[in-house]
Design an enzyme around this catalytic site. Sequence first.
Site, PDB file in Angstrom:
ATOM      1  N   SER A 146      -0.574  -0.209 -11.825  1.00  0.00           N
ATOM      2  CA  SER A 146      -1.100   0.364 -12.340  1.00  0.00           C
ATOM      3  C   SER A 146      -2.199   0.582 -13.431  1.00  0.00           C
ATOM      4  O   SER A 146      -3.094  -0.449 -13.468  1.00  0.00           O
ATOM      5  CB  SER A 146      -0.293   2.011 -12.139  1.00  0.00           C
ATOM      6  OG  SER A 146      -0.584   3.230 -12.358  1.00  0.00           O
ATOM      7  N   ASP A 223       0.968   7.101  -2.045  1.00  0.00           N
ATOM      8  CA  ASP A 223       0.670   7.001  -2.874  1.00  0.00           C
ATOM      9  C   ASP A 223       0.335   8.633  -4.184  1.00  0.00           C
ATOM     10  O   ASP A 223      -0.689   8.682  -3.477  1.00  0.00           O
ATOM     11  CB  ASP A 223       0.047   5.785  -4.200  1.00  0.00           C
ATOM     12  CG  ASP A 223      -0.067   5.935  -5.318  1.00  0.00           C
ATOM     13  OD1 ASP A 223       0.530   6.663  -6.608  1.00  0.00           O
ATOM     14  OD2 ASP A 223      -0.279   4.094  -6.552  1.00  0.00           O
ATOM     15  N   HIS A 256       4.103   5.257  -5.511  1.00  0.00           N
ATOM     16  CA  HIS A 256       3.902   4.310  -6.720  1.00  0.00           C
ATOM     17  C   HIS A 256       5.177   3.825  -7.066  1.00  0.00           C
ATOM     18  O   HIS A 256       4.961   3.063  -8.116  1.00  0.00           O
ATOM     19  CB  HIS A 256       3.004   5.305  -7.534  1.00  0.00           C
ATOM     20  CG  HIS A 256       1.833   5.139  -8.677  1.00  0.00           C
ATOM     21  ND1 HIS A 256       1.540   4.789  -8.428  1.00  0.00           N
ATOM     22  CD2 HIS A 256       2.647   4.827 -10.201  1.00  0.00           C
ATOM     23  CE1 HIS A 256       0.111   4.012  -9.634  1.00  0.00           C
ATOM     24  NE2 HIS A 256       0.936   3.910 -10.690  1.00  0.00           N
TER      25      HIS A 256
END
Length: 277
Positions: A146, A223, A256
């Site tokens: 991320s 996600d 995620h």
Amino acid sequence: MTQRIEHHACFGGWQDVYQHRSEVLDCDMRVGVYYPPQVAHGPCPVLYWLSGLTCTEQNFITKAGAQRYAAEHGIILVAPDTSPRGEGVPDADGYDLGQGAGFYVNATQAPWSRNFRMYDYIVDELPAWVESDPAASSVRAISGHSMGGHGALMIALRNPGRYRSVSAFSPIVAPSQVPWGEKAFSAYLGERSEAWKTYDTVELIAGDLSERLPLKIDQGEADEFLDAQLQPQRLAESCAARNHPLDLKLRSGYDHSYYFIQSFIGEHVAYHAKAMA
Ligand SMILES: N[C@@H](CCC(=O)N[C@@H](CSC=O)C(=O)NCC(=O)O)C(=O)O
């Protein structure tokens, strides 16, 4: 001064956590270091891991399950905290700015510019500290998740020859174009300018790079941040336009979280091990 604050036997090696003084960040920093059993026989290559928003050095070392694979391949894992931290270090409301949200840039704006120099910390100061230990070689790879995926891709692209390989999970590929990045870059770098582009993977790919280091990326299709913050299609388009090697795997059903990372981290460690052999 360096202090070892955790020491755990793990897959025949050791999972340690250190605290060391960072001159660049003007604070003490915590770093997770996994030493595989192979360090007994000589220096091992190092995979640097950059974590995402809200993370400390703990998230990767306790949730990703990477130590098993690092022990198999004889790789040291280095997982630093994601920002300067502590009393006297500025912070902000919200999880996406300030402590825990360094974005791997060198801030130029007050009040951030004194401490928030994560780019210099990751590129120079951290590896110099790691490599002062004879267990670590100067053969390096970099990966992250991320915000940390953004950091890994951007740092590898900006430093040709410094990393043998780069990979990312769910990276923020175009921080200049999405809310997380726009908020952080506005605060750390000031209003939109050429400086933003130098920290933006999609912009770097579109530019004249002296090295076309292949990018390996895993992205979950479930996600929760996919459409608003991650937008991997921007990277796919940029790489296609410049013929930049990209292996982007879209993984059905994955979100995620670190459950996603732990499902594929073995493939990433094996990839970096091959590149660093
Ligand atoms: N819902 C979270 C938002 C923060 C979050 O999801 N952080 C991710 C990284 S997101 C991009 O950088 C993360 O790694 N979290 C830590 C974890 O162990 O999962 C919130 O409000 O905190």
